[in-house]
Motif scaffolding. Structure first.
Motif, PDB file in Angstrom:
ATOM      1  N   ARG A 110       0.833  -1.213   0.000  1.00 33.91           N
ATOM      2  CA  ARG A 110       0.000   0.000   0.000  1.00 33.91           C
ATOM      3  C   ARG A 110       0.860   1.253   0.000  1.00 33.91           C
ATOM      4  NH1 ARG A 110      -3.914  -2.535   4.410  1.00 33.91           N
ATOM      5  NH2 ARG A 110      -5.296  -3.655   3.016  1.00 33.91           N
ATOM      6  N   ALA A 111       1.941   1.239   0.776  1.00 38.31           N
ATOM      7  CA  ALA A 111       2.849   2.390   0.819  1.00 38.31           C
ATOM      8  C   ALA A 111       3.496   2.609  -0.546  1.00 38.31           C
ATOM      9  CB  ALA A 111       3.922   2.187   1.890  1.00 38.31           C
ATOM     10  N   LEU A 112       3.875   1.530  -1.222  1.00 34.55           N
ATOM     11  CA  LEU A 112       4.446   1.656  -2.562  1.00 34.55           C
ATOM     12  C   LEU A 112       3.438   2.253  -3.533  1.00 34.55           C
ATOM     13  CD1 LEU A 112       6.432  -1.672  -3.035  1.00 34.55           C
ATOM     14  CD2 LEU A 112       7.354   0.629  -3.176  1.00 34.55           C
ATOM     15  N   ALA A 113       2.199   1.798  -3.453  1.00 37.35           N
ATOM     16  CA  ALA A 113       1.159   2.326  -4.338  1.00 37.35           C
ATOM     17  C   ALA A 113       0.948   3.816  -4.103  1.00 37.35           C
ATOM     18  CB  ALA A 113      -0.149   1.560  -4.127  1.00 37.35           C
ATOM     19  N   ARG A 114       0.943   4.223  -2.818  1.00 37.14           N
ATOM     20  CA  ARG A 114       0.802   5.656  -2.519  1.00 37.14           C
ATOM     21  C   ARG A 114       1.985   6.444  -3.077  1.00 37.14           C
ATOM     22  NH1 ARG A 114      -0.992   3.611   2.425  1.00 37.14           N
ATOM     23  NH2 ARG A 114       1.054   3.951   3.360  1.00 37.14           N
ATOM     24  N   ALA A 115       3.189   5.921  -2.911  1.00 39.57           N
ATOM     25  CA  ALA A 115       4.388   6.610  -3.415  1.00 39.57           C
ATOM     26  C   ALA A 115       4.341   6.727  -4.937  1.00 39.57           C
ATOM     27  CB  ALA A 115       5.641   5.870  -2.977  1.00 39.57           C
ATOM     28  N   CYS A 116       3.872   5.685  -5.603  1.00 39.60           N
ATOM     29  CA  CYS A 116       3.753   5.738  -7.075  1.00 39.60           C
ATOM     30  C   CYS A 116       2.741   6.795  -7.496  1.00 39.60           C
ATOM     31  CB  CYS A 116       3.352   4.373  -7.631  1.00 39.60           C
ATOM     32  SG  CYS A 116       4.668   3.154  -7.533  1.00 39.60           S
ATOM     33  N   ARG A 117       1.621   6.862  -6.778  1.00 35.91           N
ATOM     34  CA  ARG A 117       0.617   7.878  -7.113  1.00 35.91           C
ATOM     35  C   ARG A 117       1.182   9.282  -6.904  1.00 35.91           C
ATOM     36  NH1 ARG A 117      -2.838   4.160  -4.652  1.00 35.91           N
ATOM     37  NH2 ARG A 117      -2.843   5.283  -2.690  1.00 35.91           N
ATOM     38  N   ARG A 118       1.925   9.473  -5.792  1.00 38.45           N
ATOM     39  CA  ARG A 118       2.545  10.778  -5.534  1.00 38.45           C
ATOM     40  C   ARG A 118       3.536  11.140  -6.635  1.00 38.45           C
ATOM     41  NH1 ARG A 118       2.821   9.147  -0.190  1.00 38.45           N
ATOM     42  NH2 ARG A 118       4.994   8.561  -0.457  1.00 38.45           N
ATOM     43  N   ASP A 119       4.362  10.176  -7.044  1.00 37.30           N
ATOM     44  CA  ASP A 119       5.330  10.427  -8.115  1.00 37.30           C
ATOM     45  C   ASP A 119       4.626  10.777  -9.418  1.00 37.30           C
ATOM     46  OD1 ASP A 119       7.460  10.040  -6.463  1.00 37.30           O
ATOM     47  OD2 ASP A 119       8.012   8.063  -7.270  1.00 37.30           O
ATOM     48  N   ALA A 120       3.545  10.067  -9.697  1.00 37.21           N
ATOM     49  CA  ALA A 120       2.791  10.349 -10.931  1.00 37.21           C
ATOM     50  C   ALA A 120       2.175  11.735 -10.874  1.00 37.21           C
ATOM     51  CB  ALA A 120       1.714   9.292 -11.142  1.00 37.21           C
ATOM     52  N   GLN A 121       1.626  12.113  -9.723  1.00 35.97           N
ATOM     53  CA  GLN A 121       1.037  13.441  -9.585  1.00 35.97           C
ATOM     54  C   GLN A 121       2.114  14.524  -9.675  1.00 35.97           C
ATOM     55  OE1 GLN A 121      -0.971  13.026  -5.858  1.00 35.97           O
ATOM     56  NE2 GLN A 121      -2.827  12.200  -6.786  1.00 35.97           N
ATOM     57  N   ALA A 122       3.265  14.273  -9.088  1.00 32.82           N
ATOM     58  CA  ALA A 122       4.370  15.239  -9.159  1.00 32.82           C
ATOM     59  C   ALA A 122       4.818  15.394 -10.612  1.00 32.82           C
ATOM     60  CB  ALA A 122       5.534  14.803  -8.291  1.00 32.82           C
TER      61      ALA A 122
END
Length: 128
Positions: A110-122
């Motif tokens: 779940r933490a990886l998925a959140r980090a991926c979403r943050r990177d994509a949004q950035a």
């Protein structure tokens, strides 16, 4: 043909998804040998270079980070599958430890998925 040497990458350089990484930096980041990198590219386990400058292969930081996120997620998923299989045959006294590890892996996924979403949004904000 000269072999690439591992070159340390400053962490702030990884913040720019449009920055290029040379082969030496990729070797340093992945801890792979040059032959292992070429083997992984050949088998589709690592992305090919985004650009070739003369004879120098170059990867975008964004390409590397996407690969890295996918590789970590695949590792977490594979271990979760191993634990699930082990739980089916585990003795009752061993199940507690396996269940704790499985829960930790679910949280890590779940933490990886959140980090991926943050990177994509950035990246989306950076493109604007």
């Amino acid at each position: 043909m000269a072999h690439a040497k591992s070159i340390a990458v400053p962490l702030e350089a990884l913040a720019n998804p449009d920055r290029f990484l040379c082969k030496g930096e990729i070797l340093w980041l992945t801890r792979l040998s040059e032959s292992a990198l070429h083997e992984r590219i050949r088998h589709g386990l690592f992305p090919p270079p985004d650009m070739i400058d003369g004879r120098r292969p170059l990867w975008l930081v964004g390409t590397f980070k996407s690969w890295q996120s996918g590789a970590l997620a695949a590792t977490v998923d594979a271990r979760k599958a191993e634990i699930t299989r082990a739980l089916e045959t585990a003795a009752p006294h061993a199940r507690g430890e396996l269940e704790r590890e499985r829960r930790a892996l679910v949280a890590r996924g779940r933490a990886l998925a959140r980090a991926c979403r943050r990177d994509a949004q950035a990246g989306d904000h950076h493109d604007r």
